[in-house]
Design an enzyme around this catalytic site. Structure first.
Site, PDB file in Angstrom:
ATOM      1  N   GLU A 194       0.885  -1.176   0.000  1.00  0.00           N
ATOM      2  CA  GLU A 194       0.000   0.000   0.000  1.00  0.00           C
ATOM      3  C   GLU A 194       0.914   1.216   0.000  1.00  0.00           C
ATOM      4  OE1 GLU A 194      -3.428   0.223   0.128  1.00  0.00           O
ATOM      5  OE2 GLU A 194      -3.707  -1.930  -0.025  1.00  0.00           O
TER       6      GLU A 194
ATOM      7  N   CYS B 162      -2.146   9.629   2.444  1.00  0.00           N
ATOM      8  CA  CYS B 162      -1.645   9.004   1.204  1.00  0.00           C
ATOM      9  C   CYS B 162      -2.488   9.360  -0.005  1.00  0.00           C
ATOM     10  CB  CYS B 162      -1.583   7.494   1.377  1.00  0.00           C
ATOM     11  SG  CYS B 162      -3.159   6.778   1.895  1.00  0.00           S
TER      12      CYS B 162
HETATM   13  P1  NAD Z   1       8.089   4.876   5.014  1.00  0.00           P
HETATM   14  O1  NAD Z   1       8.112   4.048   3.774  1.00  0.00           O
HETATM   15  O2  NAD Z   1       9.233   5.764   5.277  1.00  0.00           O
HETATM   16  O3  NAD Z   1       7.956   3.943   6.318  1.00  0.00           O
HETATM   17  C1  NAD Z   1       6.920   2.984   6.451  1.00  0.00           C
HETATM   18  C2  NAD Z   1       7.387   1.872   7.372  1.00  0.00           C
HETATM   19  O4  NAD Z   1       8.516   1.245   6.776  1.00  0.00           O
HETATM   20  C3  NAD Z   1       7.836   2.335   8.760  1.00  0.00           C
HETATM   21  O5  NAD Z   1       7.380   1.417   9.723  1.00  0.00           O
HETATM   22  C4  NAD Z   1       9.360   2.322   8.671  1.00  0.00           C
HETATM   23  O6  NAD Z   1       9.991   2.037   9.887  1.00  0.00           O
HETATM   24  C5  NAD Z   1       9.618   1.205   7.680  1.00  0.00           C
HETATM   25  N1  NAD Z   1      10.854   1.411   6.914  1.00  0.00           N
HETATM   26  C6  NAD Z   1      11.457   2.591   6.615  1.00  0.00           C
HETATM   27  N2  NAD Z   1      12.581   2.375   5.902  1.00  0.00           N
HETATM   28  C7  NAD Z   1      12.690   1.034   5.743  1.00  0.00           C
HETATM   29  C8  NAD Z   1      13.650   0.181   5.110  1.00  0.00           C
HETATM   30  N3  NAD Z   1      14.712   0.676   4.484  1.00  0.00           N
HETATM   31  N4  NAD Z   1      13.455  -1.155   5.150  1.00  0.00           N
HETATM   32  C9  NAD Z   1      12.364  -1.672   5.754  1.00  0.00           C
HETATM   33  N5  NAD Z   1      11.432  -0.916   6.390  1.00  0.00           N
HETATM   34  C10 NAD Z   1      11.584   0.415   6.385  1.00  0.00           C
HETATM   35  O7  NAD Z   1       6.703   5.686   4.953  1.00  0.00           O
HETATM   36  P2  NAD Z   1       6.175   6.767   5.981  1.00  0.00           P
HETATM   37  O8  NAD Z   1       6.986   8.000   5.850  1.00  0.00           O
HETATM   38  O9  NAD Z   1       5.975   6.175   7.321  1.00  0.00           O
HETATM   39  O10 NAD Z   1       4.703   7.024   5.386  1.00  0.00           O
HETATM   40  C11 NAD Z   1       4.461   7.882   4.346  1.00  0.00           C
HETATM   41  C12 NAD Z   1       4.318   7.169   3.029  1.00  0.00           C
HETATM   42  O11 NAD Z   1       3.374   6.116   3.133  1.00  0.00           O
HETATM   43  C13 NAD Z   1       3.779   8.064   1.930  1.00  0.00           C
HETATM   44  O12 NAD Z   1       4.428   7.768   0.724  1.00  0.00           O
HETATM   45  C14 NAD Z   1       2.315   7.675   1.844  1.00  0.00           C
HETATM   46  O13 NAD Z   1       1.705   7.967   0.603  1.00  0.00           O
HETATM   47  C15 NAD Z   1       2.394   6.223   2.105  1.00  0.00           C
HETATM   48  N6  NAD Z   1       1.124   5.734   2.617  1.00  0.00           N
HETATM   49  C16 NAD Z   1       0.378   4.904   1.853  1.00  0.00           C
HETATM   50  C17 NAD Z   1      -0.851   4.487   2.309  1.00  0.00           C
HETATM   51  C18 NAD Z   1      -1.738   3.568   1.517  1.00  0.00           C
HETATM   52  O14 NAD Z   1      -2.702   3.083   2.082  1.00  0.00           O
HETATM   53  N7  NAD Z   1      -1.447   3.311   0.265  1.00  0.00           N
HETATM   54  C19 NAD Z   1      -1.303   4.927   3.546  1.00  0.00           C
HETATM   55  C20 NAD Z   1      -0.505   5.782   4.286  1.00  0.00           C
HETATM   56  C21 NAD Z   1       0.711   6.177   3.824  1.00  0.00           C
END
Ligand code: NAD
Length: 499
Positions: free
Chosen positions: A241, A275
């Protein structure tokens, strides 16, 4: 967990004025040994859960619902501490959606779990076939910070309904909510069924070394690619997602006042950190001033000031200093490149505050139009013909959502038929995700797979095709070797008439 009243003002509101999310505080990392123990225990347990009935799963969902409902005040307080989100907004955008998912699952789970009988081709006459829904097994759920409760617990609900064991990792950027989730899960489930592992990306990396059966990831597209690469090593299935730049196309027939009100609501709720928030706006040339006028009125009405509504208790803050700096960087770069601030523009580093901001004259080549904005900044671009707006969208990656505002069915259909996106809404924004009868997910760059309601149950289940052959008769006997002229004739007849 201590019970509390969801209508009460969170105790955290007394801390108003502090720098929200600016503290170096992040959720503590769960030690590697603990992760290993949890994983091993869940691998053992998932064999038992395979046999769990609808009744067992309903009991778990009811326990979870009760635990959430008796601690909504604590949840509101935690989210308030993390990024000063208004308690009612937490109720509407976090708790309500999760409770609705739980209630739907409780109501529908017997139907969802029941094997679905499918037809039998003539060649297999005598047999019967069905699709059985079995648990994926052991599931890893990785959640982001922007709706830190809902985006962790809604996938968990679907996964419990599907009969899996679950390891849940909330985001490190919302440590208070992460701690709340840990307490909630620990007080509701045994660790070998559902466990919370806290911490930053190094903890995710550690988790990804284990052979989970399914990974349900919500987060950014770049990290989504890392998850998919890790999943390739164990061949875990994935639901991704992700995010992206969700466009809004407003056509010349639209009611600008209504469009501006709805678009600005969707842009500013949760501080723009949604998002599916409108990422940029495409309006007909000559309509920018009208849109801006109505957008200012809408913001003024909701937050007391359209230029700098810093004092409004209903406007939440940017989650961290790093995210604040990225957003103000995008804004300043756009202004230096000649963009005009039509509304807002103010910011305060002490509070991670950025005013709802409208920009016109934005070049498509600068960063604000290259990366997902994920904050209260909205670039307005113009087009002459609707085809141009559609071409602009199609020249970019498929977004998570696409919005079209119009009074004309022909224009709405034209936009929907000629574009692709995870989901879409017509004459509104965001709210398609609140209908649990619709699949919620992305397309390619904005994600793989979908969930909510039945779609969540399916995403977290393995659809096993089972054929039960008759012990007394099988038409296929006639086609067993040795192959003769009769076999050939029968094969030809089968191809012609019976498949
Ligand atoms: P992110 O990708 O930075 O982090 C998400 C999760 O991944 C966190 O728990 C983080 O600890 C983990 N993570 C970060 N780096 C990682 C790595 N290198 N390896 C493995 N895990 C890792 O996202 P964010 O900043 O928390 O959220 C914002 C993003 O999420 C935006 O792009 C938004 O559009 C998207 N989002 C999508 C939805 C959806 O339903 N499609 C919903 C909410 C947010």
């Amino acid at each position: 967990m201590a019970s509390s009243n969801s209508n009460s003002t969170p105790a955290a509101s007394k801390t108003q004025g502090t720098a929200f999310g600016t503290a170096a505080m992040t959720a503590p990392n769960t030690p590697t040994e603990e992760i290993q123990q949890i994983f091993a225990a869940q691998k053992r347990k998932q064999l038992e859960l395979r046999r769990s009935t609808a009744r067992d799963r309903i009991a778990k969902l009811k326990r979870l619902k009760k635990a959430i409902e008796s601690t909504t005040g604590e949840l509101e307080e935690a989210i308030y501490k993390d990024f000063r989100k208004a308690p009612l907004e937490t109720d509407l955008t976090e708790t309500l959606l999760v409770i609705s998912e739980i209630k739907t699952a409780i109501r529908e789970i017997r139907d969802w779990m029941a094997p679905k009988r499918v037809g039998t081709p003539m060649t297999l006459i005598g047999s019967r076939s069905e699709v059985m829904y079995e648990p994926k097994g052991t599931v890893l759920i990785i959640a982001p910070w922007n709706y830190p409760f809902q985006l962790a617990i809604a996938p968990l609900v679907a996964s419990i309904a599907a009969g899996n064991t679950n390891v849940l990792k909330p985001s490190e950027y919302t440590p208070h909510t992460s701690a709340y989730i840990r307490k909630l899960v620990e007080s509701t489930f045994e660790r070998d069924e559902c466990a919370v592992v806290e911490g930053d990306h190094t903890v995710s990396t550690e988790l990804l070394k284990h052979s989970f059966d399914h990974i349900f990831f919500t987060g950014s597209t770049p990290v989504g690619k890392i998850i998919m690469e890790a999943a390739a090593k164990t061949l875990a299935t994935v639901t991704l997602e992700l995010g992206g730049k969700s466009p809004v196309i407003v056509d010349e027939t639209s009611d600008m006042k209504l469009a501006a009100k709805r678009i600005m609501w969707g842009k500013v709720i949760n501080g723009g950190q949604t998002c599916v928030a409108p990422d940029y706006l495409l309006v007909p040339e000559g309509k920018v001033d009208e849109f801006v006028k109505h957008a200012k009125q809408a913001i003024e009405k909701s937050y007391d000031s359209s230029e700098n509504p810093v004092a409004s208790p209903d406007l939440c803050r940017i989650v961290s200093k790093r995210h604040y700096q990225r957003l103000t960087g995008l804004l300043h770069e756009a202004m230096e490149a000649g963009a005009k601030v039509e509304m807002g523009g103010a910011s305060d580093a002490g509070e991670n505050y950025i005013a709802p901001t409208l920009l016109s004259g934005v070049s498509p080549d600068i960063n604000i139009m290259q990366e997902e904005i994920f904050g209260p900044l909205l670039p307005i671009l113009t087009y002459r013909k609707l085809e141009e707006a559609v071409d602009f969208v199609n020249a970019r990656e498929k977004p998570l959502a696409l919005y079209v505002f119009s009074k004309k069915k022909k224009n709405i259909n034209y936009v929907l038929q000629n574009t692709s996106s995870g989901g879409a809404a017509v004459n509104d924004v965001l709210i398609h995700l609140a209908n649990h009868n619709l699949p919620f997910g992305g397309a390619n760059h904005s994600g793989h797979g979908s969930y909510h309601g039945y779609f969540g149950f399916r995403a977290l289940s393995h659809e096993r095709g089972v054929l039960k052959q008759s012990r007394f008769f099988s038409a296929l006997d006639l086609l067993y070797p040795p192959y003769t002229g009769f076999s050939r004739k029968l094969a030809n007849l089968t191809k012609k008439f019976l498949t």
